[in-house]
Design an enzyme around this catalytic site. Structure first.
Site, PDB file in Angstrom:
ATOM      1  CG  ASN A  13      -1.699   1.270   1.373  1.00  0.00           C
ATOM      2  OD1 ASN A  13      -1.723   2.098   0.462  1.00  0.00           O
ATOM      3  ND2 ASN A  13      -2.341   1.447   2.523  1.00  0.00           N
ATOM      4  CE  LYS A  15      -0.141   3.267   4.812  1.00  0.00           C
ATOM      5  NZ  LYS A  15      -0.092   3.371   6.257  1.00  0.00           N
ATOM      6  CD  GLU A 102      -2.859   5.628   6.676  1.00  0.00           C
ATOM      7  OE1 GLU A 102      -2.842   5.689   5.439  1.00  0.00           O
ATOM      8  OE2 GLU A 102      -1.966   5.073   7.344  1.00  0.00           O
ATOM      9  CD  GLU A 172      -3.446  -2.223   7.206  1.00  0.00           C
ATOM     10  OE1 GLU A 172      -2.410  -2.567   6.613  1.00  0.00           O
ATOM     11  OE2 GLU A 172      -3.968  -1.107   7.054  1.00  0.00           O
ATOM     12  N   GLY A 178       2.612   2.449  10.757  1.00  0.00           N
ATOM     13  CA  GLY A 178       3.581   3.538  10.623  1.00  0.00           C
ATOM     14  C   GLY A 178       4.309   3.879  11.907  1.00  0.00           C
TER      15      GLY A 178
HETATM   16  P1  13P Z   1       3.119   0.477   7.651  1.00  0.00           P
HETATM   17  O1  13P Z   1       3.614  -0.816   7.065  1.00  0.00           O
HETATM   18  O2  13P Z   1       3.848   1.678   7.159  1.00  0.00           O
HETATM   19  O3  13P Z   1       3.001   0.400   9.150  1.00  0.00           O
HETATM   20  O4  13P Z   1       1.601   0.676   7.097  1.00  0.00           O
HETATM   21  C1  13P Z   1       0.705  -0.367   7.190  1.00  0.00           C
HETATM   22  C2  13P Z   1      -0.506  -0.008   6.418  1.00  0.00           C
HETATM   23  O5  13P Z   1      -1.255   0.888   6.784  1.00  0.00           O
HETATM   24  C3  13P Z   1      -0.768  -0.745   5.179  1.00  0.00           C
HETATM   25  O6  13P Z   1      -2.054  -0.502   4.690  1.00  0.00           O
END
Ligand code: 13P
Length: 258
Positions: A13, A15, A102, A172, A178
């Site tokens: 992902n 983002k 998010e 998640e 993050g």
């Molecule tokens: P991270 O791997 O950066 O913690 O993010 C996870 C995430 O939100 C994947 O959709």
């Protein structure tokens, strides 16, 4: 179906990261690395929707599948700024993340809206990756199962058993995203077992269950070895080809062929 028969799925992902030039290098490296993985490890990337055509041109013919990070709850119409699921499939995409925390937090997406988006994705022929997860406060309050159960139930309530079987579900925990602080393998497995039971009750026991939240090359294998963890949804580490491919290799090490 046994855990082995389900194989593994690792999805990046991105983002809101990436630019044309950097994407080219990353997509080419991922496509090349994925070529060397066993067939029971599937790899995907969910890019910003603007770059889905770039993903198509660089990934077509490779084993890597691609998709987006959200879809509209509508098929078309006066919804400025939205991207409809059928537009996404025009570019050969097969995946759509829906209900990422998010989006739930920053775009006020309700469980109901996430369920409708899941329906739109399915109607268009996309595989929705439905995200669920609790906040730290909810976990500390002993509410994890109640929260993720309600998030999943809202989606399942709108689907037939056949539709539910086409989902991918990603657990998640919000506190692990993050932060560099992944859930432990035991914590993740416990929630995955709970989600598996919930899905099994709807006739969808074989839905791939991904874990997401600070998955890195050094913790991926332990997570992926858990009985009900079928792979990962990878944020930060999916932006570096080397790290992402190391995570894919960890999936391979826990698969039948690996
Ligand atoms: P991270 O791997 O950066 O913690 O993010 C996870 C995430 O939100 C994947 O959709």
């Amino acid at each position: 179906m046994s855990k082995q028969q389900r194989g593994k799925l690792v999805v990046g992902n991105w983002k809101m990261h990436g630019r044309l030039a950097a994407n080219t290098a990353l997509l080419q490296a991922v496509a090349q690395g994925a070529d060397e993985l066993p067939a029971d490890v599937r790899v995907g990337v969910c890019v910003p929707s603007l770059y889905v055509a770039q993903a198509q041109s660089l990934l077509e013919g490779s084993p890597v599948v691609w998709g987006v990070q959200d879809v509209s709850a509508f098929t078309h119409g006066a919804y400025t700024g939205e991207v409809a699921a059928p537009m996404v499939t025009d570019f050969g995409a097969t995946l759509a993340i829906v209900g990422h925390s998010e989006r739930r937090a920053y775009h006020r997406e309700s469980a109901e809206l996430v369920a409708v988006k899941t329906q739109r994705a399915l109607e268009a022929g996309l595989t929705p990756i439905v995200c669920v997860g609790e906040t730290l406060e909810e976990r500390e309050g002993g509410l994890t199962e109640r929260v993720v159960g309600a998030q999943l139930d809202e989606v399942l309530a709108k689907l037939s058993a056949q539709e539910a079987a086409r989902l991918v579900v990603a657990y998640e925990p919000v506190w692990a995203i993050g932060t560099g602080k992944s859930a432990s393998a035991e914590q993740a497995q416990a929630v995955h077992a709970f989600l598996r039971a919930r899905l099994a009750a709807e006739g969808a026991a074989d839905v791939p269950l991904l874990y997401g939240g600070s998955v890195k090359p050094d913790n991926a294998e332990e997570l992926f070895r858990q009985l009900d963890i079928d792979g990962g949804l990878i944020g930060g580490a999916s932006l570096k080809a080397q790290d992402f491919l190391a995570i894919c290799k960890a999936a391979a090490a826990t698969s039948v062929a690996g």
